[in-house]
Every structure is written in C-alpha cells, then in structure tokens.
Design a protein around this motif. Structure first.
Motif, short mmCIF file in Angstrom:
data_model
loop_
_atom_site.label_atom_id
_atom_site.label_comp_id
_atom_site.label_asym_id
_atom_site.label_seq_id
_atom_site.Cartn_x
_atom_site.Cartn_y
_atom_site.Cartn_z
N HIS A 98 -6.44 9.06 2.77
CA HIS A 98 -6.64 9.63 4.11
C HIS A 98 -7.72 10.70 4.18
CE1 HIS A 98 -2.45 8.08 4.10
NE2 HIS A 98 -2.82 7.60 5.25
N GLU B 110 -11.67 -1.82 6.93
CA GLU B 110 -10.34 -1.91 7.53
C GLU B 110 -10.41 -1.52 9.01
OE1 GLU B 110 -7.63 1.11 7.04
OE2 GLU B 110 -9.09 2.61 6.47
N HIS C 246 -6.55 -2.66 9.68
CA HIS C 246 -5.51 -1.63 9.81
C HIS C 246 -4.79 -1.89 11.13
CE1 HIS C 246 -4.26 2.56 10.91
NE2 HIS C 246 -4.11 2.71 9.61
N GLU D 250 -8.33 3.72 -0.42
CA GLU D 250 -8.74 3.92 0.98
C GLU D 250 -9.07 5.38 1.26
OE1 GLU D 250 -6.20 1.62 3.48
OE2 GLU D 250 -6.19 3.11 5.08
N ASP D 251 -10.20 5.60 1.87
CA ASP D 251 -10.62 6.90 2.37
C ASP D 251 -10.45 8.03 1.34
OD1 ASP D 251 -11.50 6.09 4.92
OD2 ASP D 251 -9.42 5.89 5.58
N GLU E 203 -10.76 2.82 9.54
CA GLU E 203 -9.68 2.72 10.53
C GLU E 203 -9.89 3.60 11.75
OE1 GLU E 203 -6.58 4.23 7.77
OE2 GLU E 203 -6.04 5.58 9.38
N LYS F 155 0.85 -1.20 0.00
CA LYS F 155 0.00 0.00 0.00
C LYS F 155 0.88 1.25 0.00
CE LYS F 155 -2.60 1.54 3.68
NZ LYS F 155 -3.65 1.34 4.69
N ASP G 279 -3.87 4.84 -0.35
CA ASP G 279 -4.58 5.53 0.72
C ASP G 279 -4.58 7.04 0.46
OD1 ASP G 279 -5.77 6.30 3.10
OD2 ASP G 279 -4.42 5.11 4.37
MG LIG Z 1 -5.59 4.67 6.10
#
Ligand SMILES: [Mg+2]
Length: 393
Positions: free
Chosen positions: A213, A286, A315, A237-238, A265, A165, A211
C-alpha cells in the motif's frame, strides 16, 4: 424520417439505493430506467444523483461511447459504475451478453484471487482500531502473527483458490511513530519470515501476492523486494507511495528486483497508466473496476498493457453487480491474470444476486444471459437496510 434517423431509446429515470451499511462497505446500487421498459443495473459511489439525472435523462442509453465521452469520463470511477448499467441495457436490448458487445469472450470462467488481508479479513473500522490498540499496548495483534496468516492461507486455499493476497504493512509495535516510513529490522524480519511461512504452508504452486500500500520509503521497500525474490511472489503491490506520481522511483525498484511489481488501483483512465508502462515502472497492472474505469477504459488499459508485455489483475472491492461486469470485461482480455475478491467476509456479496455464491473453487462462470446476465435478489439486499427504509429512491 431520413434514412439516418431512427427511433432511439431514451433514459427516463435513475434510482439508487441508500448505503447498504458499513458491514457491506457502503455499497450503493443503481438502476437506469428506459422508455422501452428495459432497466440497467449498475453501482453508485454514493451521494446525490441530481446532476447525474440532469445529464442522462432524455439521452439514448445505447450509445455508450457518446455518454462516456460527453459526461461519464469526467466523473471517473463514479461514471464507470453508471457505464455498467448502460452495457446491461444494451445487452438486454440486443439479447446479447455484455462480453459479446465487447467482441466476445476468450474464456468461460474467470480466475479469482482472494484478498485475505491477514489472519482476519480487512474492514476499515477494525484496521483503525487495531492501530490504536497496538500503539497503546506495544503488542502485535494476534491477527498479525505469522501463524494467523498461515491459518488463513490454508483455509482459503482449501476452498479452491489458486491465488491469494496478503497485506504486510499492518498495525505493528515497531514503528517510530504514526508517520514513520522506514522499515525497522524487526518489522523487516516479520514481513520476510511471514512470506516465507506462507510459501511453505501453501506449497510451490499456489500464487501468492503481497500488498504494501505504498507505506514505505524506497530503500527499505526495495530491500523487502530483493529479500523475498526466492519466494516466487506473483507480485508485490505498491512498494512506494502512488499519489506522489514519482514513476522514476518505482521504475528504480522494478528494475533492481526480480520480484514482480504491480500498481495502479488508484489511477483512473488509460492516460494515467501510460507513463507507468512507457517507463517500465512495473511488471503488471491492477486497474480497479470501476475506480479506474468501466469496460471502455479498462479495455484500453489492458490493450496498452498488452503492447508492453504486461498482464492485468484488476483490483475490485465493490458489490457483486460490479463484480459481474468485471467478469464480462476480464473474459475478453487476453492478458488477464486474476480478478480480486475482497469480500469473502461480506455475506451479502454472495447472496445479493439471483446466482448465489458465484465463486466456486476460485472461479466465476461468465454469464451468458442478456446484458450482465444476472438479476438482483432485492429481498436479500433490502434486509441490509433498517426497517422502513425504501430500497430505491
Ligand atoms: Mg492494493
């Protein structure tokens, strides 16, 4: 004594280590002592433990559900780190590994994915410094050049990892200002071409996740998701911010792109994950171990996810003690996909247990000894502290 009364084990004391330092992400370990001489290992999120002692000393550590619903769930992730020590105690008492207490393992080894960050592994301090330097210089830091990502990917895949990742919401000179949530054409180009280069470097069969975030607005994040559909990400992710709780916005992204969306997460407990699943706002989950829960809550989240045809990829950023608890938990989940490893740059992660360097060729063997099935190498851990500072207090 009545038939339904039995002698119970009692918790007699709790001790924790000081922070093991910024270079070890301020991990703090925890021991729960009992009147039968059994000691459980867990992790502490830092800070004083007076209230924890008042809650738990004198209680029976073997009824984990009771302590969870009486106290630990209210402490959220802090309580889940304590719960790990209770499973360790119960397993040692019954001479059974933690995975047996959870109903039995479905697999003997756990696939780990390596969180690489970029051309250099993430630390809070480096990340903040690079943003400052980038804003001052107007130059992209060399660790965020596409070529640096590619070098890191090749290095990690050569170690045997089958899933990796990277972060792509990183310090860059193309933002309007520190608060800008848009993705400029220049940054969009950097993100998409870096993912293209990563896919080209690792070939078609290594799993790749990205990711973001929650750094970006919906329209720009969605455009990224659509523009990388041909690169077969394991997940993105996110894409948008988690804390605002706008599940409908995440669902809009999820339903408009073929790129699998992953989140979860920062949430604690199964209840927080329910809405994400009900609204089909993501493709996989996650939950963080232990921030989202210990064995009790993580298994509830995973069982709920199974009903929504979702995999879980926990996570995880804590020490190897929590890591081993995570390995036991993940071994019992049919819909487990991969467990995060965020500590490739932290030597203590691989030396703090009696089992050295638990990750081999991208997998961790599930321990079969009692409880967590591992012990601490206290000499290795004490070396992280300044001379004269006691390990436990
Ligand atoms: Mg993350």
């Amino acid at each position: 004594m009545f038939a339904n009364e039995r002698e119970t084990m009692k918790i007699t004391d709790i001790k924790v280590t000081p922070s093991l330092g910024a270079e070890n992400r301020h991990w703090s370990l925890l021991k729960i002592f009992t009147d039968e001489g059994i000691v459980g290992l867990g992790e502490w999120a830092g800070g004083p433990i007076g209230q924890l002692k008042r809650m738990l000393i004198g209680r029976d550590p073997t009824n984990i559900n009771q302590l969870h619903y009486d106290h630990l769930w209210q402490m959220q992730g802090r309580g889940a780190g304590v719960e790990i020590a209770l499973w360790d105690i119960r397993g040692k008492q019954l001479n059974a590994p933690m995975h047996e207490l959870l109903g039995g393992k479905l697999r003997d080894r756990i696939r780990v994915y390596c969180d690489c960050h970029s051309g250099a592994h993430w630390t809070r301090e480096d990340y903040a410094r690079r943003w400052q330097e980038t804003r001052a210089s107007g130059q992209l830091d060399p660790v965020y050049e596409t070529s640096a990502y590619v070098s890191m990917a090749k290095e990690v895949v050569a170690e045997g990892y089958t899933a990796i990742k990277f972060d792509l919401d990183v310090p860059n000179p193309w933002k309007l200002d520190a608060y800008d949530r848009s993705i400029s054409r220049r940054q969009h180009h950097h993100i998409v071409t870096t993912i293209e280069s990563l896919r080209q470097a690792i070939g078609p069969y290594i799993d790749l996740s990205i990711d973001l975030h929650g750094s970006f607005n919906l329209a720009d994040a969605l455009r990224i998701c659509k523009d990388v559909e041909h690169l077969d990400l394991l997940w993105l992710e996110d894409p948008i911010r988690w804390e605002w709780g706008n599940v409908a916005a995440l669902a809009k992204i999820c339903q408009q792109t073929e790129t699998p969306i992953c989140t979860g997460e920062i949430f604690y407990g199964a209840k927080m994950f329910r809405e994400l699943m009900e609204q089909q706002a993501c493709d996989l989950l996650e939950p963080d171990i232990p921030h989202s829960g210990g064995a009790i809550e993580i298994r509830r989240i995973a069982e709920l996810a199974e009903m929504y045809h979702m995999s879980v990829a926990p996570h995880y950023m804590r020490s190897a003690i929590t890591g081993m608890a995570a390995v036991h938990i993940c071994s019992t989940l049919p819909n487990f996909l991969a467990l995060e490893h965020h500590s490739r740059n932290i030597p203590l992660w691989g030396t703090m247990l009696d089992i050295k360097n638990p990750i081999q060729q991208g997998y961790i063997d599930v321990p079969d000894g009692p409880g967590l099935g591992v012990d601490l190498d206290e000499e290795a851990i004490a070396a992280a502290l300044p001379a004269g500072v006691p390990l436990w207090s």
